[in-house]
Design an enzyme around this catalytic site. Sequence first.
Site, PDB file in Angstrom:
ATOM      1  N   ARG A   2       0.814  -1.203   0.000  1.00 23.12           N
ATOM      2  CA  ARG A   2       0.000   0.000   0.000  1.00 23.12           C
ATOM      3  C   ARG A   2       0.856   1.265   0.000  1.00 23.12           C
ATOM      4  NH1 ARG A   2      -5.279  -1.247   1.087  1.00 23.12           N
ATOM      5  NH2 ARG A   2      -5.667  -3.363   1.841  1.00 23.12           N
ATOM      6  N   LYS A  24      11.466  -4.145  -4.419  1.00 19.75           N
ATOM      7  CA  LYS A  24      10.598  -5.122  -5.065  1.00 19.75           C
ATOM      8  C   LYS A  24      10.092  -6.117  -4.035  1.00 19.75           C
ATOM      9  CE  LYS A  24      12.428  -8.309  -7.592  1.00 19.75           C
ATOM     10  NZ  LYS A  24      13.060  -9.000  -8.737  1.00 19.75           N
ATOM     11  N   GLU A  66      25.476 -12.493  -6.740  1.00 14.43           N
ATOM     12  CA  GLU A  66      24.930 -11.213  -7.202  1.00 14.43           C
ATOM     13  C   GLU A  66      26.025 -10.163  -7.331  1.00 14.43           C
ATOM     14  OE1 GLU A  66      21.999 -10.436  -8.261  1.00 14.43           O
ATOM     15  OE2 GLU A  66      20.881 -12.239  -7.757  1.00 14.43           O
ATOM     16  N   LYS A 129      23.214  -1.274  -8.325  1.00 13.80           N
ATOM     17  CA  LYS A 129      21.797  -1.613  -8.212  1.00 13.80           C
ATOM     18  C   LYS A 129      20.953  -0.364  -7.973  1.00 13.80           C
ATOM     19  CE  LYS A 129      18.252  -4.485  -7.742  1.00 13.80           C
ATOM     20  NZ  LYS A 129      18.106  -5.447  -6.655  1.00 13.80           N
ATOM     21  N   GLU A 139      11.274  -1.194 -14.621  1.00 14.25           N
ATOM     22  CA  GLU A 139      11.859  -2.287 -15.409  1.00 14.25           C
ATOM     23  C   GLU A 139      11.406  -2.261 -16.858  1.00 14.25           C
ATOM     24  OE1 GLU A 139      12.925  -7.000 -14.751  1.00 14.25           O
ATOM     25  OE2 GLU A 139      12.065  -5.824 -13.137  1.00 14.25           O
ATOM     26  N   ARG A 143      16.850  -1.803 -16.306  1.00 15.68           N
ATOM     27  CA  ARG A 143      16.782  -2.651 -15.118  1.00 15.68           C
ATOM     28  C   ARG A 143      16.855  -4.139 -15.480  1.00 15.68           C
ATOM     29  NH1 ARG A 143      13.150  -1.706  -9.708  1.00 15.68           N
ATOM     30  NH2 ARG A 143      13.803  -3.597  -8.610  1.00 15.68           N
ATOM     31  N   LEU A 145      19.040  -5.392 -17.164  1.00 16.93           N
ATOM     32  CA  LEU A 145      20.430  -5.827 -17.118  1.00 16.93           C
ATOM     33  C   LEU A 145      20.740  -6.563 -15.815  1.00 16.93           C
ATOM     34  CD1 LEU A 145      22.324  -2.714 -18.564  1.00 16.93           C
ATOM     35  CD2 LEU A 145      21.572  -4.773 -19.761  1.00 16.93           C
ATOM     36  N   ASN A 147      19.196  -8.711 -14.495  1.00 12.58           N
ATOM     37  CA  ASN A 147      18.752 -10.103 -14.588  1.00 12.58           C
ATOM     38  C   ASN A 147      19.739 -10.982 -15.341  1.00 12.58           C
ATOM     39  OD1 ASN A 147      16.075 -10.173 -13.260  1.00 12.58           O
ATOM     40  ND2 ASN A 147      15.608  -8.605 -14.779  1.00 12.58           N
ATOM     41  N   HIS A 150      19.796 -14.613 -14.630  1.00 13.80           N
ATOM     42  CA  HIS A 150      18.531 -14.971 -14.006  1.00 13.80           C
ATOM     43  C   HIS A 150      17.579 -15.690 -14.950  1.00 13.80           C
ATOM     44  CE1 HIS A 150      20.147 -12.348 -10.982  1.00 13.80           C
ATOM     45  NE2 HIS A 150      19.079 -12.480 -10.200  1.00 13.80           N
ATOM     46  N   HIS A 154      16.771 -18.669 -12.959  1.00 12.26           N
ATOM     47  CA  HIS A 154      15.444 -18.835 -12.370  1.00 12.26           C
ATOM     48  C   HIS A 154      14.809 -20.145 -12.802  1.00 12.26           C
ATOM     49  CE1 HIS A 154      14.480 -14.381 -11.223  1.00 12.26           C
ATOM     50  NE2 HIS A 154      15.313 -14.974 -10.387  1.00 12.26           N
ATOM     51  N   HIS A 166      19.238 -19.411  -4.329  1.00 13.54           N
ATOM     52  CA  HIS A 166      19.066 -18.478  -5.444  1.00 13.54           C
ATOM     53  C   HIS A 166      20.408 -18.115  -6.076  1.00 13.54           C
ATOM     54  CE1 HIS A 166      17.744 -14.939  -7.719  1.00 13.54           C
ATOM     55  NE2 HIS A 166      18.713 -14.257  -7.121  1.00 13.54           N
TER      56      HIS A 166
END
Length: 1473
Positions: A2, A24, A66, A129, A139, A143, A145, A147, A150, A154, A166
């Site tokens: 919210r 996020k 990361e 970042k 994104e 943004r 990039l 990933n 990923h 993923h 991860h």
Amino acid sequence: MRGVPFVQIPTSLLAMVDSSIGGKTAVDTPAGKNLVGAFWQPKRIFMDMSVLSTLPAREFSNGMAEVVKTAAIWSPEEFEVLEASADEVRLAVLEGQRHQGVDDGLTVASRSPAQQMLLRVIAASARVKAYVVTHDERESGMRGLLNFGHTIGHGIEAILSPQVLHGECVAVGCVLEAEVARRLGHLGEVSVARLTRCLRAYGLPTAIDDPLIRNLVGDRRLAEVRPKRLMDVMSLDKKNVGAQKRIVVLSRLGQTLEMKPTNVPDALIEEVISVGVRVSPVAETAASAVVVTPPGSKSISNRALLLAALATGECRVRNLLHSDDTQVMLAALQAMGGCTFSWEDNGDTLVVCGGGGRLSMPPTELFLGNAGTAARFLATTANLIDAQSGSTVLTGNARMKQRPTGPLVDALRANGCSIDYCEREGSLPLRVAHSGKGLPGGRIQLAASVSSQYVSSILLCAPYAQQPVHLELVGGKVISQPYIDMTIAMMAQFGCRVERISENEYIIPCCTYASPAEYVVESDASSATYPLAFAAITGTTCTVPNIGSASLQGDARFAIDVLRPMGCEVEQTATSTTVRGPPRGTLRALSDIDMEPMTDAFLTASVLAAVAPGGEGVSRIRGIANQHVKECDRIAAMCDELAKFGVRTENHADGIDVYGKPIAELGAATPSIHCYDDHRVAMSFSVLACVAPGGAEIRERRCVGKTWPQWWDVLARDLGAPTAGADPEPEAHEPAATAQAAPASNASIVVIGMRGVGKTTLGQAAARALGLQFLDMDAHLEAEVGSTIPKIVNGSGWATFRQHESRLLAQVLTSTHPTGTLVVCGGGVVDEEANRRVLQQYMASSGAAVVCLKPNMQHVAAYLSRDTSRPSYAITSDINDVYARRLPLYAESCNYEFLVDKALLAATSDYDEEHPGAWAVIERDFVRLLRFATGRNLNHVDLSRPSAFVSLTAPDVREYLPAALPQLTAGSQAIELRADLLLRSEQFAESDLADQGTADAFVHYVHRQFTLLRHTSSLPVVFTVRTVPQGGAFPADATALRKRLLLSAVQWGSEYVDVEIDEAAPAVYAARQNSLVVASYHDTTGKVLRWADCEFANEILARARAVGDIAKLISVATRWEDNLDCRSFVERNHSLEKPLIALNMGYLGQMSRVLCPCLTPVTHPLLTTVAAPGQISVAQINQARSLAGLLPPQRFFLFGTPIAQSPSPAMHNAAFAALGLPHTYALKETATVDELASVVSSPDFGGASVTIPHKQSIIPLLQSLTPAALRIGAVNTVIPVEGTDGKRTLLGDNTDYLGIVGCLRQAQIDGNVPAFSEASALVIGAGGTARAALYALYTLGIRRVVIFNRTMARAEALAGEFAELFDSLKAIEQLQDAAKEAQLTFIVGTIPGSDLLISEALFAQPAGVALDMAYKPRWTPLLEAAHKRQWNIVHGVAVLIEQGVHQLEKWAHTTAPIKIMGDAVYAKYNSEF
């Protein structure tokens, strides 16, 4: 969700550098990660690095993925910092916060260098970042990039989480997505290698099947990560645009191709993530001229790294090979702390700052993967470590632990180094102990025949020895001299000059290497052979720069010495090579070539030879003996994999013969090539796939990472070969020499032979036994044509009949009955060349068995004189002429032979030639051959435990028949038939084997001897033809006849064929079918094969394994200690996968026979002579093993009550004593099974017999039941079984039914009794023994049975339970009604002490068998009545003995002494009853 203002306080490295920044919040769904979410930025983020030291080390690695990812897409400088600072960063996290002061690190003044480095990498990653999410919050482009790694990562995470974290998945994704960029041509291999090495430095996996991941999830779960599933998961990635997948593509480390993800085709992604690759044929219009630059030489790269590390000064190494091997070497040298490394020119130049030979002990063991060069070089280097105590362990993967290092270790030990094997003798892991002595130096000897890597290892380290090294290579021709010359030349470039004082002797002075300012690594000449071979095979042109006539590498001669003779145009300067191939399909065979100077290139030459039918059509490659013991047995690998293209080869101890064929004949199928984790196998067959009509599937594409990781990119992008990802199903590789049965072939079986030999009768019996359809080709022809054969021949002639026969034979074998059928052909089927060709093609294409029945021609002539169903011969006397003419035609049309001769049995038993028992034996053994030929029952010995074969020495097997042979074989698992000793028979004692007629007669005599063994023993046969020089009796110059005998033994179905390592061995090995080849070498002097001289022994062992499934090395003991040396050699080299028989002859060598791991040759007291000096009996071996503590005594029992009068203890204890076993058998009388639990769980419990009342109540104490015990519902035998994990379980079995089977089978043979398949039977009783009787009848093939029991309900219940096994199973109310229900030929009584009235009507048939399980009294009413009607009878005591024999064989895993067991039972039985 919210928009409430919030503050992030991340408590893991991953959260600090990634998830806390950008706000996020997202929800994973079963369909994929982060599919439901929203973006809200935190107002503040507070990071406390001290919390990181409270987390597991794996969490640190998780976050570093990361950090490395961010540097890889954004900052070349930060990436270089990460490359160089792994140890500092790890130290800061794991140890940097563990100080006394509470403020340590919180201020600049108190911050250690390691903490400063940690702060830098975290801050740098966070800044990137933060910058990206600030400029692209939603994104929309940039943004994306973040990933990098990923998209694929993923997908992996969705399948393997939560076990794999991860960051671990992202690390693998980064490497794979970098490979995508390399495949597209935007990123160099140097960058991929640097990224991989950097991730590994932080403890991260870099491949889907990385050992770290495999250990986390296990093989079964890892197998779920298949390309198709990954692609399905990736199709849901949020970066996709519709169906278009997008990946972040690097152009260099620290920079991306676009400021957003790039569109990449699915096919390319799938190829990169796949385990295998499919290579399709290159179009004739492919690019005609290309330039390909292979990577730097692995051999030179590894030498340059070690030299620069040991030297003083700074050296810039250019064109270094970035591969698995060099990465292993770099990591190991860094771990030993003797040098530092840094990168320049975007990773194209390695700067090595050498430590001048000062090495320190690494903190952990050195894991070297499958890097053989690094392992051998570092095995010597580790001895230079300057430490007064401690040790360094060198280890590797499973394959590396099989590769030999023994000769090098032996030489270093002899020089004073302290090195121990941690596991298997002769291979890694090694433990090098440090005591401050270093490498002593002085005189060092190595065998000339060993790998040049051993020699180079000592040469490279010798300058740092305590004194100058005098290296002497002894015992023959030096292997791979060019590689030794390369090492010496490179040592000179680093300031150390080696003096060569003779052909095989070198003096290396003590000195310190001095690095040149720059060293340029030549391109790998072995790798260069692949693009050059591509030009040769496709008829195009290829130039390879940086490899020419001035090269240090022997493989640089490949173009001149191999390609030019094959028809290519070759231009070679000092620094480049250009090849223009001839028109496609016109390569010439090599004839004879010595490739010793370029052994690694033989694989490339072999695939070219496969499509080189020009010239002689066969390429004979020699000088490559060392290739038997490289990453795999490369010569065997080439033979096996070329066979998948239909290419014929022959495997030799020092080479290979390849029979070329036209490209079009390679076939349209796509072979699946097993690469054995060997880069050169993979690249070689990819070249062949470029012209093969069906291409090829290369199962292990990633194994090329050893020397040319980007080979598949070059093949597709530069050379134009169509490639695609392949996901091969896992292959099941059974060790060739174990007792595991091969999969049964379902191809139809074909039987050929003269009319009248018994093809139809035997064929029908075999079809019933094997569950096959039976097809008589003559009857089939008559049905198809609509006329009888005599009418066809009389009306239209033989030619018309043969035309029908040829057409239908081809139709049956290729269309209507290719599987599941036993096909019997007419006698003259081989007269037509077309038919012979059909049979030959059928054998070659399907591996099917085509069996020729060899006749006794007197029997055939007698039969044909009576047979009117077929056209007769002109005169009876011409039958032998017809057979003589057909004999060679039969030989070329079959792959198995079976001798049908009832006269053999008549000469060795009570049977005459017309006795039906003789034919029953022939049927039984014909079925046995077919079971062997089709893989249904290979009858191989279990080599996981000690075993023996008894060597027969008489010139005629009949000397042992019928009574002696069962006694001779007791305790043995096989029988050796010495064909050379059969020459001593009166018929051949003075014969001239050079005479063809004599040779033919001897082969026939040997076949009869072999068949006699088959008829009288079920044990496997070891067929041997030992020559005089090897300690036998066969003339050494009768080579052709010996080879003929050995090949015949394969066709006769001998389970083992002993072949001496000579020119005959490769042919026998190639033709062995389901036989196992024992490749043997005998030193009858004890002066040549010395176990302590590992070089020669290793060479002989390698030669044996090249041409055999089992190696057999025999020497002579000249001192007792030779037995210990032999034992050490066995421990280093014997395994289930590669069995080894090694022992010493002579009295002093007897202990080596005791310690031999498998298939020990033994004698027996009943044999008048021994086959070899020092042979002892099985009993003597067991007694010695017991005294040595190798055969612990075990206790066996009979469980039940009442059992006081049981003869079982007498029977089994007599057997144990006869076999020299230290075991005991006793009674354990108990009314309940409660007190048996402690007995069966005792460590010395060996097994038990079980009788009433415990046959059912014992079952809860057992872990498993055999199918027989399960079906019968009762257990009479308990067998302890040790699993692969070392844990023991209890198996319940039932041998009652086996006792019935054995006795009925022998009685059926002895009497004039119909075949079981045609018989009906009666079972009297409905208890537990009746259940065993029913299962026995089912096993024998009887399908019509009636049951009588006094209580009808129990009989009906039993019939209902077993009904599914029979065609007819019926319970009857009155015993005399049995004869009305069936024409009985077998009756089994199971009611003890029965007073039944036995009606004579039960014995209406003229011949039959009655068996009564009761053995008190001996003559039961059933047996008395049967005896009066002249039926064969079986006393219950005979069944008791038979089932006891089976029990003992299951417990002791050996052949029981049947006569001794029987004598013991009858001695007690006769005295008490």
